[in-house]
Scaffold this active site. Structure first.
Site, PDB file in Angstrom:
ATOM      1  N   GLU A 133      -9.413   5.884   7.546  1.00 29.99           N
ATOM      2  CA  GLU A 133      -8.223   6.267   7.588  1.00 29.99           C
ATOM      3  C   GLU A 133      -7.794   7.476   6.782  1.00 29.99           C
ATOM      4  O   GLU A 133      -6.692   8.204   6.983  1.00 29.99           O
ATOM      5  CB  GLU A 133      -7.531   5.124   6.638  1.00 29.99           C
ATOM      6  CG  GLU A 133      -7.463   3.618   7.555  1.00 29.99           C
ATOM      7  CD  GLU A 133      -7.054   2.595   6.703  1.00 29.99           C
ATOM      8  OE1 GLU A 133      -6.002   2.047   7.153  1.00 29.99           O
ATOM      9  OE2 GLU A 133      -7.626   2.366   5.647  1.00 29.99           O
ATOM     10  N   ARG A 144       0.859  -1.232  -0.144  1.00 28.09           N
ATOM     11  CA  ARG A 144      -0.086  -0.080  -0.096  1.00 28.09           C
ATOM     12  C   ARG A 144       0.796   1.243   0.259  1.00 28.09           C
ATOM     13  O   ARG A 144       0.463   2.248  -0.562  1.00 28.09           O
ATOM     14  CB  ARG A 144      -1.063  -0.063   1.259  1.00 28.09           C
ATOM     15  CG  ARG A 144      -1.971   1.141   1.011  1.00 28.09           C
ATOM     16  CD  ARG A 144      -3.164   1.045   2.083  1.00 28.09           C
ATOM     17  NE  ARG A 144      -4.102  -0.002   1.771  1.00 28.09           N
ATOM     18  CZ  ARG A 144      -5.210   0.433   1.226  1.00 28.09           C
ATOM     19  NH1 ARG A 144      -5.382   1.726   0.826  1.00 28.09           N
ATOM     20  NH2 ARG A 144      -6.191  -0.201   0.825  1.00 28.09           N
TER      21      ARG A 144
END
Length: 779
Positions: free
Chosen positions: A725, A324
């Protein structure tokens, strides 16, 4: 009426999705009546467990004198690796994470043995006895140490497009640099805790503070050597998680369960804060090295980046986290020629793990630092350089092959720059800095583009179970975990609107593997996206049955049946929802259903590091203004302006709370939360006395959060977007505002003196002062 009861509605209910509703347990939190695991009534015969930890970062475990532990007053049982009947492993992906060390110690604080006693005090005292004979071995502790000897926990990965080296060599301007960013402790208010109770057939019920009950169920079953079906894991709420309870909880659940089956008594294992911080993983710290070629306007033509991450002694989730980070090296910017090399390093430190953003923050900070350095070298406003590099028509494909065609980023940035008076404030700060020698101010606007979906594709699934009772009240259960973010309330809103009834008729019950099996973690900002869709599917199934029953009963087409305001309209007939439910029950219509959701459209080919790993992107941007004391490095955030993309918000009040909290938590990571290990591999910052997190006084007096007013183009739940997030990365603006203020201390003319600012994260006062001294030539 008792707290939490479901009253009969006194007024017709109205749709609640899209309205600001309080957290479902807000009143109980304020009153102190919301029970966490340590608040539950303790079962008769309860034992308390504690863990004996290694005092070496690396070594061979030669012997354990457990007889000495067992002889301690109050001790009932002890466990070593040899006592585990099944797998001695809680590694979620790779089986390299032992519950208790066998022959090799790999970090300071690793679990060597466990003890169960009649009292918590006795268990903890016995666990601290010196009983291990260890042969010390050399330890690899830092990123530099690991890179020097190529100590990898997983193989390196590369993502590339075009010819970065040639593009850099041919660019009119070139630059290289390094950025280091530290880790971060989750510092959840409720520490790691599990309560295990033996059940029939040799099974166990585990109350566990975890974001991933299904994974805990599976790993506990494997440790016990029993089928998954004999282990039930239940979670009503967490006192914070932030990723630190995605994989980390399994070890403590397994130890509690092992003791429970060994002794036949309930067992509770609760870590104290010091042990919690020593034993559990953190956000990955990174070292970034880059080479970049760019034109006169700062537009990147070629970029080569090395991302080196300290992963710790086991793999944990480091593979997906570093993936990621690579996926987010572009943030909002088009990189025509790019090469990213990711090194996942094995060190003799605790295994780092998931943390809000899951690698995305590290990738984004890296590219923002590159752009900031370019701006300083060219003497340009960093915002102008950022805008020059944004995705746009003809420049809309990511390095991993996903198209960015929603056009939100540039429009959102432009709106925020205008609403926050960026240009006027930039000029005002330049005047302020020219007039003040020992206090400088800085300003930055940074954007966020965060991909939403688990990058491990199979995890993108969710289930739900709904029961409608004959009085018209509804119970919903799903695989998501409530950890303060308001997920349960959002699910209640979705279900209430499906049935056209009030929130006060919906009860969300504790998440349990006994009702919804094989769930994914509440992580990747996917909680409402996936569980909301699953709950909606279950509710629509039941509503469809009720509509069919009403259509038959009143002689109208099913399409003519509608559920609104606590009533069911079927042609000319109007009946209360509860009355229709009662009639349907008498007619033997099923009033219970499961729902399932699998995220569509996503795919990823690891061999080519390309595909569509994300269903959509969530955007945001922040403007931060800071003030720095040039004599001490102390600083404060004066103002923050945020514009954030939640799609069509399910609950604006809860979403704004997530944005505010995420921003402040990100600011903590980037400015004050510093993890320090000594030369022996001991974590020295393992308590609030030595580890500083943001407090109320760190919140700026001027703090504005506005929601972007555009629905999600994808078919998400009510066209909302994830919000857990992405806001954390809005805090990049604070870090680069600090760099901006430090740059103003350089003895050069102009509001943006030339040259990169030598400031790493966290930008503690010490680092800020060192950067000032470096720029001024007094270091």
């Amino acid at each position: 009426m008792k707290d939490g009861a479901l009253p009969l509605a006194s007024t017709p209910p109205v749709p609640t999705v899209g309205t600001s509703q309080p957290h479902d347990a807000a009143c109980r939190h304020v009153r102190g009546t919301a029970p966490y695991i340590d608040d539950l009534p303790e079962p008769a015969g309860l034992l308390h467990a504690a863990i004996g930890l290694s005092r070496h970062a690396h070594g061979r475990l030669k012997a354990l004198d457990l007889a000495k532990v067992l002889a301690f007053p109050g001790v009932i049982a002890v466990l070593s690796a040899a006592d585990i009947p099944g797998e001695n492993n809680v590694g979620p992906v790779v089986k390299d994470d032992p519950i208790l060390a066998e022959s090799l110690i790999e970090f300071h604080g690793q679990a060597l043995f466990a003890v169960a006693a009649d009292t918590l005090h006795a268990a903890r005292r016995a666990a601290r006895l010196e009983v291990a004979e260890v042969e010390p071995l050399p330890a690899i502790l830092t990123i530099g140490d690991a890179m020097a000897v190529e100590s990898f926990i997983l193989k390196p990965e590369r993502m590339a497009r075009g010819d970065a080296a040639t593009a850099i060599a041919g660019a009119a301007h070139r630059l290289s640099g390094t950025l280091e960013m530290g880790g971060q402790d989750h510092f959840y208010l409720e520490g790691q805790i599990s309560l295990a109770i033996p059940t029939e057939e040799g099974g166990v019920l585990v109350y566990c503070s975890t974001q991933h009950p299904s994974e805990v169920q599976h790993l506990v079953a494997h440790a016990l050597g029993i089928p998954d079906a004999l282990v039930t894991v239940e979670v009503r709420r967490l006192g914070g998680g932030f990723g630190g309870k995605e994989t980390q909880a399994a070890q403590f659940a397994a130890l509690a369960a092992l003791f429970a089956l060994k002794t036949g008594r309930p067992v509770k294992l609760r870590l104290d804060r010091d042990d919690d911080m020593v034993m559990t993983g953190k956000r990955h710290d990174f070292r970034v090295r880059y080479q970049v070629g760019f034109d006169a306007e700062g537009r990147i033509e070629g970029l080569a980046v090395e991302l080196a991450a300290r992963c710790g002694y086991s793999a944990d989730l480091s593979g997906a986290i570093n993936d990621r980070a690579m996926f987010h090296i572009d943030n909002c910017y088009y990189l025509p020629h790019v090469a990213v090399d990711s090194y996942r390093l094995k060190t003799n430190t605790v295994s780092n793990t998931a943390f809000r953003g899951f690698g995305g923050p590290q990738g984004m900070l890296a590219i923002e630092a590159v752009l900031d350095d370019i701006a300083r070298v060219r003497g340009l406003d960093p915002l102008a350089v950022r805008r020059a590099n944004l995705y746009g028509p003809g420049r809309d494909v990511t390095p991993y092959g996903q198209t960015v065609d929603d056009g939100i980023g540039p429009r959102l940035i432009a709106r925020l720059a205008e609403s926050a008076d960026y240009a006027a404030r930039r000029a005002a700060i330049a005047r302020f800095n020219a007039q003040n020698r020992f206090v400088k101010r800085g300003l930055a606007l940074t954007p966020v583009k965060f991909g939403i979906s688990f990058t491990t594709t199979f995890l993108n699934q969710a289930g739900a179970l709904i029961h409608v009772y004959t009085d018209g009240s509804v119970q919903v259960n799903h695989g998501g975990i409530e950890m303060g973010q308001g997920l349960y309330q959002k699910i209640r809103q979705v279900v209430a609107d499906c049935f056209g009834i009030g929130l006060n008729r919906i009860l969300a019950t504790a998440t349990t593997t006994g009702k919804v099996p094989n769930t994914s973690a509440t992580a990747a900002s996917s909680g409402a996206d996936m569980n909301g869709k699953a709950a909606e599917a279950a509710a629509l199934t039941i509503r469809g049955r009720l509509a069919a029953f009403a259509a038959q009963k009143y002689g109208v087409p099913e399409a003519a049946v509608c559920f609104v305001g606590g009533q069911v309209q079927a042609g000319e007939a109007r009946v209360g929802f509860a009355d229709l439910v009662r009639a349907a029950y008498l007619a033997r219509v099923s009033l219970s259903a499961t729902g399932f959701y699998a995220t569509p459209k996503i795919h990823f080919d690891r061999a080519t590091f390309s595909g569509r790993p994300f269903l959509y992107y969530a955007y945001g941007a922040a403007v931060a203004e800071v003030e720095v004391d040039c004599l001490t490095g102390e600083n404060r955030l004066l103002r923050a302006d945020i514009l954030h993309d939640c799609g069509t918000s399910l609950n604006p009040a809860l979403d704004k709370g997530q944005i505010e909290g995420g921003f402040i938590q990100g600011m903590g990571w980037l400015t004050m939360e510093e993890l320090v290990w000594d030369a022996q591999g001991r974590l020295r910052t393992h308590a609030p006395s030595t580890y500083k997190i943001p407090v109320c006084r760190d919140v700026p007096e001027a703090f504005t959060v506005t929601l972007w007013d555009e629905p999600n183009r994808e078919d998400t739940i009510h066209h909302s977007k994830a919000v857990g997030e992405p806001p954390l990365m809005l805090a990049n603006a604070v870090f680069f505002a600090l760099r901006d203020a430090v740059a103003a201390t350089a003895p050069l003319p102009g509001p943006l003196p030339g040259g990169p600012v030598p400031l790493d994260a966290p930008a503690t006062p010490e680092r800020v002062l060192t950067a000032i001294m470096t720029l001024s030539g007094t270091a």
